[in-house]
Structures are given as structure tokens and as C-alpha cells.
Design an enzyme around this catalytic site. Sequence first.
Site, PDB file in Angstrom:
ATOM      1  CB  SER A 232     -19.259  32.513  -9.184  1.00 26.22           C
ATOM      2  OG  SER A 232     -19.265  31.417 -10.063  1.00 26.22           O
ATOM      3  N   GLY A 233     -16.908  33.503 -10.706  1.00 26.65           N
ATOM      4  CA  GLY A 233     -15.844  33.165 -11.654  1.00 26.65           C
ATOM      5  C   GLY A 233     -15.703  34.110 -12.836  1.00 26.65           C
ATOM      6  CG  LEU A 234     -14.962  33.856 -17.798  1.00 23.40           C
ATOM      7  CD1 LEU A 234     -13.714  34.721 -17.855  1.00 23.40           C
ATOM      8  CD2 LEU A 234     -14.890  32.738 -18.849  1.00 23.40           C
ATOM      9  N   GLY A 235     -17.722  34.797 -15.379  1.00 17.81           N
ATOM     10  CA  GLY A 235     -18.878  35.645 -15.690  1.00 17.81           C
ATOM     11  C   GLY A 235     -18.882  36.913 -14.849  1.00 17.81           C
TER      12      GLY A 235
ATOM     13  CE1 TYR B 129     -17.032  22.558 -18.160  1.00 16.11           C
ATOM     14  CE2 TYR B 129     -14.929  21.604 -18.835  1.00 16.11           C
ATOM     15  CZ  TYR B 129     -15.700  22.717 -18.545  1.00 16.11           C
ATOM     16  OH  TYR B 129     -15.147  23.968 -18.619  1.00 16.11           O
TER      17      TYR B 129
ATOM     18  CB  SER C 214     -13.134  24.513 -22.351  1.00 20.84           C
ATOM     19  OG  SER C 214     -12.084  24.033 -21.561  1.00 20.84           O
TER      20      SER C 214
ATOM     21  N   GLY D  27     -24.592  33.033 -15.924  1.00 24.61           N
ATOM     22  CA  GLY D  27     -23.647  32.601 -14.886  1.00 24.61           C
ATOM     23  C   GLY D  27     -22.715  33.723 -14.465  1.00 24.61           C
ATOM     24  CB  ALA D  28     -23.013  37.364 -14.479  1.00 20.70           C
TER      25      ALA D  28
HETATM   26  P1  NDP Z   1     -17.926  28.997 -12.050  1.00 21.89           P
HETATM   27  O1  NDP Z   1     -18.414  27.712 -11.473  1.00 21.89           O
HETATM   28  O2  NDP Z   1     -17.259  29.972 -11.149  1.00 21.89           O
HETATM   29  O3  NDP Z   1     -19.112  29.739 -12.777  1.00 21.89           O
HETATM   30  C1  NDP Z   1     -20.119  29.049 -13.431  1.00 21.89           C
HETATM   31  C2  NDP Z   1     -21.369  29.880 -13.423  1.00 21.89           C
HETATM   32  O4  NDP Z   1     -22.397  29.131 -14.081  1.00 21.89           O
HETATM   33  C3  NDP Z   1     -21.883  30.195 -12.020  1.00 21.89           C
HETATM   34  O5  NDP Z   1     -22.300  31.538 -12.005  1.00 21.89           O
HETATM   35  C4  NDP Z   1     -23.046  29.258 -11.871  1.00 21.89           C
HETATM   36  O6  NDP Z   1     -24.082  29.730 -11.030  1.00 21.89           O
HETATM   37  C5  NDP Z   1     -23.548  29.218 -13.299  1.00 21.89           C
HETATM   38  N1  NDP Z   1     -24.473  28.101 -13.523  1.00 21.89           N
HETATM   39  C6  NDP Z   1     -24.260  26.786 -13.310  1.00 21.89           C
HETATM   40  N2  NDP Z   1     -25.373  26.093 -13.576  1.00 21.89           N
HETATM   41  C7  NDP Z   1     -26.316  26.989 -13.973  1.00 21.89           C
HETATM   42  C8  NDP Z   1     -27.662  26.885 -14.368  1.00 21.89           C
HETATM   43  N3  NDP Z   1     -28.310  25.718 -14.378  1.00 21.89           N
HETATM   44  N4  NDP Z   1     -28.321  28.014 -14.719  1.00 21.89           N
HETATM   45  C9  NDP Z   1     -27.704  29.216 -14.678  1.00 21.89           C
HETATM   46  N5  NDP Z   1     -26.433  29.377 -14.306  1.00 21.89           N
HETATM   47  C10 NDP Z   1     -25.750  28.267 -13.945  1.00 21.89           C
HETATM   48  O7  NDP Z   1     -16.957  28.555 -13.234  1.00 21.89           O
HETATM   49  P2  NDP Z   1     -16.089  29.396 -14.298  1.00 21.89           P
HETATM   50  O8  NDP Z   1     -16.248  30.838 -14.080  1.00 21.89           O
HETATM   51  O9  NDP Z   1     -14.744  28.797 -14.302  1.00 21.89           O
HETATM   52  O10 NDP Z   1     -16.784  28.965 -15.654  1.00 21.89           O
HETATM   53  C11 NDP Z   1     -17.326  29.895 -16.569  1.00 21.89           C
HETATM   54  C12 NDP Z   1     -17.110  29.407 -17.985  1.00 21.89           C
HETATM   55  O11 NDP Z   1     -15.715  29.345 -18.259  1.00 21.89           O
HETATM   56  C13 NDP Z   1     -17.652  28.024 -18.273  1.00 21.89           C
HETATM   57  O12 NDP Z   1     -18.275  28.038 -19.544  1.00 21.89           O
HETATM   58  C14 NDP Z   1     -16.425  27.154 -18.300  1.00 21.89           C
HETATM   59  O13 NDP Z   1     -16.605  26.026 -19.118  1.00 21.89           O
HETATM   60  C15 NDP Z   1     -15.435  28.107 -18.890  1.00 21.89           C
HETATM   61  N6  NDP Z   1     -14.036  27.810 -18.700  1.00 21.89           N
HETATM   62  C16 NDP Z   1     -13.488  27.765 -17.445  1.00 21.89           C
HETATM   63  C17 NDP Z   1     -12.154  27.469 -17.308  1.00 21.89           C
HETATM   64  C18 NDP Z   1     -11.515  27.403 -15.975  1.00 21.89           C
HETATM   65  O14 NDP Z   1     -10.335  27.065 -15.929  1.00 21.89           O
HETATM   66  N7  NDP Z   1     -12.198  27.694 -14.889  1.00 21.89           N
HETATM   67  C19 NDP Z   1     -11.305  27.233 -18.480  1.00 21.89           C
HETATM   68  C20 NDP Z   1     -11.989  27.324 -19.732  1.00 21.89           C
HETATM   69  C21 NDP Z   1     -13.295  27.606 -19.815  1.00 21.89           C
HETATM   70  P3  NDP Z   1     -23.983  29.654  -9.407  1.00 21.89           P
HETATM   71  O15 NDP Z   1     -23.126  30.829  -9.019  1.00 21.89           O
HETATM   72  O16 NDP Z   1     -25.409  29.797  -9.005  1.00 21.89           O
HETATM   73  O17 NDP Z   1     -23.380  28.339  -9.060  1.00 21.89           O
END
Ligand code: NDP
Length: 315
Positions: free
Chosen positions: A12-15, A190, A142, A9-10
Amino acid sequence: RKGSVVITGASSGLGLATAKALAETGKWHIIMACRDYLKAARAAKSAGIAKENYTIMHLDLASLDSVRQFVDNFRRSEMPLDVLVCNAAVYLPTAKEPTYTAEGFELSVGTNHLGHFLLARLLLEDLQKSDYPSKRMIIVGSITGNTNTLAGNVPPKANLGDLRGLQGGLSGLNSSAMIDGGDFDGAKAYKDSKVCNMLTMQEFHRRYHEETGITFSSLYPGCIATTGLFREHIPLFRTLFPPFQKYITKGYVSEEEAGKRLAQVVSDPSLTKSGVYWSWNKTSASFENQLSQEASDAEKARRVWDISEKLVGLA
Ligand code: NDP
């Protein structure tokens, strides 16, 4: 040589923020394990990650075939695996009905826990082969799965119960789609999946740390209220949540800062202790946090491990 890290999941977001932070050190090659190749390519480009510092490989965690295919492709690439970061997740708080993975598991637990469980189990072998001085496996946790915190007590609370739904395959047919066997609730699914992530990390630590020397860790990077994780939420929530976190709970953290925190867990020489759930205080200093009673229940961790093994076809 550069370290070689797989981040799920790199795109978007944290990744993505973590990939960027690691790439900027010049010491890491990042394998972006993503379900949407084009999105990942655009994300890497717009984050300014230099071409020589990353490789995109397809991985859809909602399909166990795809997980196995990813592992095959990765092995064929002959890149070493020094650190694995299980970061991807879906969050479906407004879903009225469950949706399912390719194998028919409820989507949140199926993706966030079972997909990563199979991936991590298979890639353990590759991590063991690495000659890197500090090998690590990180599963993003989380606070919402921790009922010993304020945020973890916002209903619906995580609760795996006696695991009867998990045992039944989370199919929503002969068993409930929820781990505890209750009625479907997307937000709870979740949180339950995140408890499974934290239990899995500790079970890996108990089973494999001594034998392999691999550092197993989890973390709560802070509330990153701006990521795509909240894309399924109602618009009013998406507008109010970031300022609420910034000014009321003060748990808000930018994607950039959260990425730096996870990058520390990947590479900081002082974060090598295994079995730890890392958090950061107000001055952004890391500390070993306490997990909730359920998230640190060793007997439950063992049972989740055993049942998950059967569900993903490892036992
Ligand atoms: P995002 O939605 O921005 O990122 C999630 C990532 O997971 C995306 O790259 C998405 O892909 C990918 N993903 C989702 N489904 C699949 C799948 N079936 N196969 C492969 N990749 C997949 O959210 P965050 O960056 O916020 O979340 C990242 C982590 O941080 C998670 O584990 C979340 O639980 C954790 N977290 C987040 C917090 C927050 O406040 N946001 C707080 C604490 C923990 P695509 O880009 O294709 O959608």
C-alpha cells in the site's frame, strides 16, 4: 539485466507507488516483501504492475523469525539483491496501551526499527554480492522525527533520551515500552522509531560505505496524507488532515509523486551520494536535507546500533 529491488510494505501507500513507478520503467524487478500476501497480490494487480515485473514474498517485520525466514526464502530464490528499500511502518497515534511484536518489543519501534534493523543487517551480505553498478540501501525516514522542522515540533516530540527503555527491551514489563523510558505514547513511539531509522542509515554509511561502495540513504518524501498510515487515527483527523496539508502547510504530496521520489532514490544516477537524507522542494527538485541534532548524533547512532544488535540476537 533488470535491477532487483526488495521493497518492504509494498502492499500500500508509498511502497506500492514506488513499486509501480519502478516497474513502469521496465528496468526493475520488484520483490514485494509483505505481511499479507493476498493484499499485496490485489494491490499489484490494481496498480497495473505487469506480472513479469514483481514477485511477492512473505515478510512480517513484527516477528524476527519471519525476518530470518524471509532472508532464507529470498536466498533460495537465487534472485540478486541490488537495492533494499526499508519502507514498511506502523503508526498507532490513538493507542492507549502498548502492543507488542512476537518477541515482546513495543510494536512501532519493534516493527519500524528492529525488524528492519535485522533485515538490513542480514541482507547487507546479499547486497555486497550483487554485481549491479549502483547498489543501494534506503531506509525511509520522516520529518516528524526531526525536531529542527516545524512538523517535527508538533508534540509529542521524538526524543530517545538516554535509551534506557531500549536497553531494557521495550517490554513494558521490567522496562518502559518507550525508548527514553517514559510513559507510553503511540505517536511518540512512531517518531522515535523514525529517528532510529535515520540513525541506522547513517551508522551503516559510517561502517560500510567505504568498504562496500553501497550507497546508504534516507529520505522524507513529503506528507502523503492519504496513505493507510493514518488508518488508526480518529475519523475527524483523517477527513481534515489531507486538506490541511494541501492548503495550510503545503507539504502535501500525492502517493504517485511520493512514489516517484522514492523511485529516484532507488535508481536515479544523480542520487548516488551515500549518507544523505533526501528531501524535495516546492518544484519537486531533490536536495540534501539537514537532520535534527538527535537524528545526526553519531554517538547515539552507535549506541542504538549496539543495543539493537543485542535485541535482535546478532550480538
Ligand atoms: P501505509 O500504511 O500505506 O504503508 C505501510 C506499509 O507497511 C503497508 O504495506 C503495511 O502492510 C506495511 N507493514 C506494516 N506493518 C508491517 C509488518 N509487521 N510487516 C510487514 N509490513 C508491514 O503507509 P505509508 O505508505 O504512508 O508509509 C510508508 C513509509 O513512509 C513509512 O516508513 C512511513 O513512516 C513513511 N512516511 C510516510 C509519510 C506519510 O505522510 N504518509 C511521511 C513520511 C514518511 P499492510 O498493507 O499489510 O498493512
